[in-house]
Design a protein around this motif. Sequence first.
Motif, PDB file in Angstrom:
ATOM      1  N   LEU A  30       0.816  -1.217   0.000  1.00  0.00           N
ATOM      2  CA  LEU A  30       0.000   0.000   0.000  1.00  0.00           C
ATOM      3  C   LEU A  30       0.852   1.271   0.000  1.00  0.00           C
ATOM      4  CD1 LEU A  30      -3.174   0.570   0.213  1.00  0.00           C
ATOM      5  CD2 LEU A  30      -2.633   1.337   2.506  1.00  0.00           C
ATOM      6  N   THR A  31       1.825   1.327   0.880  1.00  0.00           N
ATOM      7  CA  THR A  31       2.662   2.533   0.980  1.00  0.00           C
ATOM      8  C   THR A  31       3.497   2.698  -0.280  1.00  0.00           C
ATOM      9  OG1 THR A  31       2.891   1.801   3.261  1.00  0.00           O
ATOM     10  CG2 THR A  31       4.088   3.773   2.630  1.00  0.00           C
ATOM     11  N   LYS A  32       4.054   1.586  -0.760  1.00  0.00           N
ATOM     12  CA  LYS A  32       4.877   1.626  -1.956  1.00  0.00           C
ATOM     13  C   LYS A  32       4.068   2.136  -3.154  1.00  0.00           C
ATOM     14  CE  LYS A  32       7.127  -1.488  -5.064  1.00  0.00           C
ATOM     15  NZ  LYS A  32       7.334  -2.859  -5.461  1.00  0.00           N
ATOM     16  N   VAL A  33       2.840   1.631  -3.277  1.00  0.00           N
ATOM     17  CA  VAL A  33       2.002   2.040  -4.403  1.00  0.00           C
ATOM     18  C   VAL A  33       1.720   3.533  -4.342  1.00  0.00           C
ATOM     19  CG1 VAL A  33      -0.323   1.853  -5.374  1.00  0.00           C
ATOM     20  CG2 VAL A  33       0.960  -0.211  -4.819  1.00  0.00           C
ATOM     21  N   LYS A  34       1.466   4.041  -3.142  1.00  0.00           N
ATOM     22  CA  LYS A  34       1.145   5.462  -3.015  1.00  0.00           C
ATOM     23  C   LYS A  34       2.268   6.345  -3.533  1.00  0.00           C
ATOM     24  CE  LYS A  34      -2.362   5.327   0.586  1.00  0.00           C
ATOM     25  NZ  LYS A  34      -2.537   5.127   2.033  1.00  0.00           N
ATOM     26  N   LYS A  35       3.488   5.819  -3.487  1.00  0.00           N
ATOM     27  CA  LYS A  35       4.640   6.609  -3.960  1.00  0.00           C
ATOM     28  C   LYS A  35       4.874   6.468  -5.455  1.00  0.00           C
ATOM     29  CE  LYS A  35       7.167   6.114   0.381  1.00  0.00           C
ATOM     30  NZ  LYS A  35       7.969   5.021   0.953  1.00  0.00           N
TER      31      LYS A  35
END
Lengths: 539, 539
Positions: free
Chosen positions: A113-118
């Motif tokens: 999730l965090t990786k995708v947001k970036k």
Amino acid sequence: MTVLLSHRMLLAGWARRATPTAAQWIHHNPEKMTLLEMLGTTNLRKSTPKDYRILREIFNSFERYSGVGNDIQLTLPERAANELIMCEKKREYEKGIMDPSKFAPGHHIFQVLTKVKKSPLFQILRRMPKGAALKAHDTSMCSSRVVIEITYRDNLWVCTTQNGCRVEEFRFAKDKPKDVSFENGEWQPMEKLRELRGEENLRKYLQMRFSMYPLASFTTNAHAWRHMMGIFGLLDGLLQYAPVWGDYYYNALKEFYADGVQYLEVRSVLPQLYSLDGSRMPKRETVQIYKDTLERFKKEHPGFIDSKLIYAPIRHVQPELVGEYIKECTELNKEFPSFVVGFDLVGQEDVGHPLSNFAAELLKLPDHIHFYFHAGQTNWYGSHVDQNLLDAIVLGTKRIGHGYTITKHPVLMRLAKYLNIALEVCPVSNQVLQLGSDYRSHPAATLIAENVPMVIASGSPGFWRAAPLSHDFYMAFLGIAPMNADLKFLKRTAKNSIKYSSLKDEAKAEAMEKWKKQWDKWVENIVRQRKKDSETEKK
Amino acid sequence: MTVLLSHRMLLAGWARRATPTAAQWIHHNPEKMTLLEMLGTTNLRKSTPKDYRILREIFNSFERYSGVGNDIQLTLPERAANELIMCEKKREYEKGIMDPSKFAPGHHIFQVLTKVKKSPLFQILRRMPKGAALKAHDTSMCSSRVVIEITYRDNLWVCTTQNGCRVEEFRFAKDKPKDVSFENGEWQPMEKLRELRGEENLRKYLQMRFSMYPLASFTTNAHAWRHMMGIFGLLDGLLQYAPVWGDYYYNALKEFYADGVQYLEVRSVLPQLYSLDGSRMPKRETVQIYKDTLERFKKEHPGFIDSKLIYAPIRHVQPELVGEYIKECTELNKEFPSFVVGFDLVGQEDVGHPLSNFAAELLKLPDHIHFYFHAGQTNWYGSHVDQNLLDAIVLGTKRIGHGYTITKHPVLMRLAKYLNIALEVCPVSNQVLQLGSDYRSHPAATLIAENVPMVIASGSPGFWRAAPLSHDFYMAFLGIAPMNADLKFLKRTAKNSIKYSSLKDEAKAEAMEKWKKQWDKWVENIVRQRKKDSETEKK
């Protein structure tokens, strides 16, 4: 063989001119020569390398022109934006082919999730005007941030077990509630619990309880469903409080709108809301609150198109009760004709009754109120749940919620295409509810290839801490669609969401205009940003 | 509407007579009225409950008559056997619907191997005459029991690292080998290592090293592939010893035959085998050993049909080398015309060169030697690996190894059906190599529904400790095919394996007879056992 030879020569002629043109010709004149006739009855092993290359190119183009988005012609600015989008998509795709462990759609959303947001691609998609979100459930649309804010309201009581360690139920009331549904359950004011456990600790705990995290892997999808139903249950006392209900919806509209969604269709079980004295209001009040909130939101957000309601009670009931629901839906539609526009049944299909059980009752719904049935949200093949797909279609549904199993039923897939029934594809929901693990194996790839009507939807994004719709678009665009699916795919999908909404013709045209305005602005921004970036690079 | 009404009346008439007949009529007379014409342009919402039931039944039957096995008419004894088989299948299926965690095809094979072996349904399938196994790799066909036995042979040396803890390489030689390919590697006689580590311990260790166990979950399929290639590498020194090569093949034939397989097509990289003095023999010797072993086996097992060889070198090479392979294949076919019958390229497609790179060379193969290409063994959609599917077809392949991604390419799926190209579906392999996790999501369900030519195959069953073919049949029958797929499905699948083999017409007819003999015996045994059981129950 002679016939084939002449075909071959014809094809060779085309190929010399321009193969895409040839493929387009075949595509638009299927009655003149079919894909299969082209091959004839020849032995392909007699091909020369040149024959081989021509045939290969033609089938390749044929495939390119068959998928979702093939009908879209991009404008000049769109083509420029497309270049940038595809550059970002290819970057992620090719990194994934080099090292599949780095490919986000190969993982569980909770882990990336965090990786995708970036991701720059996600950033672009996040801002994309997506048109409509056609599948969202009444109490799982908002982020947990919104829900946790609600726990700060006055008069909130909380029932806990395990000496305050486990939160079981919420209730708004003047005085301490007397009834306790949980063994060793104790009611206390929310402020007191917050003090006891520490604000930050409790916030983290509630964030976990209000979502499917951290369980990325359940033993089965039945287990995942039980967990999800637990969250819905926990939220009931919090959100069914009349003054909260409207605010939650307002926040949902706000969050979806910020995520590029201009139109929202909500499936609601329409609970009877309660007041501070514990009394329950009639269902029409629930709808009235929706309606009033929507009017307020529309006034404050002129770019927003509209929102509609699909009455969607729980399916685990007897046919007589469905008969009651149908009556209620008819009444509500009479009172709110432009707002309560459809009917559906929700809850895990695998353990519910098949739609066919309710057919006689369902067919009593006046036909101007549409069906938007959930169906085929399962991985069982040939079970009664699977039959729901057929029933939904034969009962005249306008869209199908999920239809995950439809690629196992080519006959039904053809029917959906013929009858223009759109499938609401919810990639993230399907993963979280354990129907599939890797987005690259999602059956919607076949729908995209076959150009079966579809929209991208979410369902309960709040429960997986995802953006209202952007994560589903990201996973569909990067993980499910073919590598070469580009802005044409995105544009078609966005337009489809309005096309397959319950808006009436005139309103639909207006909606399309409102969407188009934002779309053009978005395209322009991408191009402008790109120019700026390349100028900065030059310096 | 009037047109539809008359259709409706017609359908109602049929339904009164016998709906299956109606559906069969539609199925066999598709030119007279299509599925879609039947629906007309009506509003399905105007249906009466009776209309709805009729339409529903017709589409249902239509679907039933479209899948794999629909053309099979069961004999009376087959119908009796079918009842028993379906009783066992339903038992497992319904238990699974009640509690999905109890459904074997929902799990990784490594976790349910023992449980599956005990299943009555598996017991029935294990004894079923399956016809041919059309996909098996030269050094991964046998159980690890066979391989471990080989480590007891004379003159075997083993190279270890980490002070004897890690086995790196095997070699048969009179004297201790001098070359060491591994850092800190040391050669010692196998007996010595066995003494050092204890026989039972070493056996367990080797069993682990000769299979993909215990890693049910790799991070990615690239990781799983690397692991598998490591096993192939470890086995090289052990199996490429000339006296061992034939015995390994003999044991493979034995194990497959015991598993109900009467015909085997092996894909071999055809290594140059070595002698005790370390010298390498020409490739033709490798084939000669195969041929001699096969003759011996056939003499000793008159019920066995035959075995053929597909020359299948590794794909990670330059086009010139593929050109060499093609020449070798042509030569070997000249010398062994009825044994070396096909060509393929093996190894992980994702990291290899696309088939199109080799097209010019491949097209030089004389067309009486068939292509049996691996293609589409991937979950990338739109990558060059995906293109291998198209290339395999346009190059005139007779079958496709895996073709896992074909449902994402409806155009190619239609071509495969039209050109009668069978897909070799390998359920367990696909799971172990991380293309999918739950058998219920395997794309072959669509092939079954669309009646695309397919056979059930295994690949490298020794590496996953599975039966040569029975586990693949079990997972396909219970996990991939629809619940109502029955003995008709099994019979069609078994017959397909002979139909799509490389046997010539006359030999094929003989093969079919040999299979039929065993099939009838198997059916008879089921019925007899059933009678016996019910008599015991009565007493």
